[in-house]
Design a protein around this motif. Structure first.
Motif, PDB file in Angstrom:
ATOM      1  N   HIS A  77      41.415  37.590  39.980  1.00 41.12           N
ATOM      2  CA  HIS A  77      40.989  38.250  38.750  1.00 41.12           C
ATOM      3  C   HIS A  77      41.761  39.562  38.598  1.00 41.12           C
ATOM      4  N   PRO A  78      42.456  39.747  37.471  1.00 41.59           N
ATOM      5  CA  PRO A  78      43.254  40.967  37.292  1.00 41.59           C
ATOM      6  C   PRO A  78      42.447  42.261  37.377  1.00 41.59           C
ATOM      7  N   ASP A  79      41.159  42.203  37.047  1.00 34.60           N
ATOM      8  CA  ASP A  79      40.347  43.420  37.109  1.00 34.60           C
ATOM      9  C   ASP A  79      40.178  43.926  38.536  1.00 34.60           C
ATOM     10  N   HIS A  80      40.467  43.087  39.519  1.00 30.94           N
ATOM     11  CA  HIS A  80      40.363  43.485  40.924  1.00 30.94           C
ATOM     12  C   HIS A  80      41.747  43.624  41.567  1.00 30.94           C
ATOM     13  N   GLY A  81      42.780  43.683  40.721  1.00 32.08           N
ATOM     14  CA  GLY A  81      44.149  43.779  41.217  1.00 32.08           C
ATOM     15  C   GLY A  81      44.490  45.173  41.710  1.00 32.08           C
ATOM     16  N   GLY A  82      45.580  45.259  42.453  1.00 37.63           N
ATOM     17  CA  GLY A  82      46.075  46.547  42.918  1.00 37.63           C
ATOM     18  C   GLY A  82      45.298  47.151  44.074  1.00 37.63           C
ATOM     19  N   GLN A  83      44.386  46.383  44.675  1.00 35.61           N
ATOM     20  CA  GLN A  83      43.577  46.905  45.782  1.00 35.61           C
ATOM     21  C   GLN A  83      43.834  46.167  47.095  1.00 35.61           C
TER      22      GLN A  83
END
Length: 199
Positions: free
Chosen positions: A104-110
């Protein structure tokens, strides 16, 4: 054969088989145009989801060549389903497997996708005893390429306009890692941990 002891726990995630209760969360991921952009399918419609989820649920273990294992990726802190991890046994003779993932892109970058994908490699190399694992992607999917590079996989091939997908010719890139590289990566990680200062 591979039937993982689930849930598999990492620092921040739980990986487990899919259940009927995952319908809405999985749909929330797969209905998005930005998720489907570099995949073979268009954003999912609600009427497609029962079959999509049933396929995920049926992939709870790997018994023979051609089988795939699907695991729901869940945040330990919130319980939110944030991704879908896949391990495929491609060839018994060549001890070859493939990993796949959708997040899910909303949880990306982590770093969640990297943390989960490391589990996929471990299941392939240590659980199935594979010699080689690959990851295939649309050449335009730079974020996915960076993820595979963070795992220590090598960019091995770039096939120009080898597939016609969604009305256009697309390039495919293949990343790979062999068992000796996996062991070397694990040894480096173990060394870093052992050298970490104690609080």
């Amino acid at each position: 054969m591979l039937t993982p002891d689930c849930p598999i726990e990492t620092d921040r995630l739980l990986l487990r088989p899919f259940t009927p209760d995952d319908h809405d969360a999985l749909f929330d991921i797969q209905r998005r145009a930005d998720v489907a952009r570099y995949l073979y399918w268009e954003p999912r419609r609600a009427e497609e989801m029962p079959d999509v989820l049933a396929k995920r649920i049926s992939r709870s273990c790997i018994r023979s060549e051609g089988d795939g294992l699907a695991l729901a990726v869940v945040r330990r802190d919130t319980g939110a389903l944030v991704g879908d991890l896949l391990v495929f046994w491609v060839s018994r003779e060549h001890r070859l497997g493939e990993i796949g993932y959708i997040f899910h892109p909303d949880h990306g970058g982590q770093g969640f996708a990297t943390e989960a994908a490391e589990v996929a490699l471990r299941l392939g190399f240590e659980g199935l005893g594979l010699h080689r694992m690959i990851g295939r992607l649309d050449a335009r999917n730079v974020r996915s390429a960076r993820l595979l590079e963070r795992l220590g996989m090598r960019r091995e091939a770039h096939f120009v306009e080898n597939e016609y997908v969604k009305g256009e010719w697309t390039d495919e890139v293949v990343y790979a890692m062999v068992e000796t590289e996996w062991r070397a990566t694990r040894a480096r990680d173990d060394t870093r941990v052992s050298r970490a200062p104690t609080p």
